[in-house]
Design a protein around this motif. Structure first.
Motif, PDB file in Angstrom:
ATOM      1  N   GLU A   1      -3.026  -1.326   4.332  1.00  0.00           N
ATOM      2  CA  GLU A   1      -3.435   0.022   3.941  1.00  0.00           C
ATOM      3  C   GLU A   1      -2.343   1.026   4.279  1.00  0.00           C
ATOM      4  O   GLU A   1      -1.466   0.772   5.101  1.00  0.00           O
ATOM      5  CB  GLU A   1      -4.752   0.422   4.610  1.00  0.00           C
TER       6      GLU A   1
ATOM      7  N   LYS B   1      -5.878   1.187   0.010  1.00  0.00           N
ATOM      8  CA  LYS B   1      -6.249  -0.019   0.762  1.00  0.00           C
ATOM      9  C   LYS B   1      -6.089  -1.218  -0.155  1.00  0.00           C
ATOM     10  O   LYS B   1      -6.631  -1.245  -1.261  1.00  0.00           O
ATOM     11  CB  LYS B   1      -7.676   0.072   1.292  1.00  0.00           C
TER      12      LYS B   1
ATOM     13  N   ALA C   1       0.835  -1.203   0.000  1.00  0.00           N
ATOM     14  CA  ALA C   1       0.000   0.000   0.000  1.00  0.00           C
ATOM     15  C   ALA C   1       0.875   1.260   0.000  1.00  0.00           C
ATOM     16  O   ALA C   1       0.592   2.231  -0.710  1.00  0.00           O
ATOM     17  CB  ALA C   1      -0.948  -0.013   1.193  1.00  0.00           C
TER      18      ALA C   1
END
Length: 172
Positions: free
Chosen positions: A168, A146, A128
């Motif tokens: 994330e 995410k 991420a």
């Protein structure tokens, strides 16, 4: 006889030299009077040049003022910026989708980029973060990336509508 001081002569008889130029046909005024008129005409020409200069300068200043003031008068630049950001974000989305691990990607109105990848059992926070760097390199306007598991949109274990969350990162 001095031709400069003579008055009321025949138009062909009177010759006056002013500034090295000979002027014929001054009949009803003295040399001094004609000189004043000539100087007055020169002054009028100078005044016209000054007026034209002032008008041109005013127009230039008006154009500069309007150009500098433009962004505060309307909301158009804000709309233009939004359109540009949307276009940039679409480009970022296409760049992300070209990555080999990415199966699908969706960008929401809340500026959250959901990226679906296969689950290999590892934490995907680093992935991420990597995609946040891609967003920054392309000057995208995305707040969060995410990473979700591909094919888990209908799973009972999903974290949101896009699937099971694997990792994330906040981009800003």
């Amino acid at each position: 006889m001095d031709s400069k001081k003579e008055e009321n002569k025949n138009i062909d008889d009177v010759k006056v030299t002013i500034g090295g130029r000979e002027i014929k046909g001054i009949t009803s005024m003295k040399y001094e009077d004609s000189n004043k008129i000539i100087n007055y005409k020169k002054a009028n020409k100078m005044d016209k040049k000054k007026i034209i200069g002032i008008v041109v300068l005013s127009i230039v200043l008006l154009v500069i003022f309007k150009t500098c003031k433009g962004s505060t008068a309307t909301n158009e630049p804000t709309q233009e910026k939004t359109i540009n950001n949307d276009s940039i974000n679409k480009v970022v989305l296409e760049v992300v989708k070209k990555e080999s691990k990415v199966k699908d990607a969706v960008l929401t109105d809340a500026k959250v980029l959901y990226i679906a990848v296969e689950n290999d059992g590892t934490n995907r926070n680093g992935l991420a973060s990597y995609f946040c760097e891609i967003v920054a390199e392309n000057k995208g306007d995305i707040n969060t990336v995410k990473i979700v598991e591909y094919g888990t949109m209908k799973s009972k274990n999903r974290d949101n509508a896009y699937g099971v969350l694997l990792g994330e990162s906040t981009c800003k």
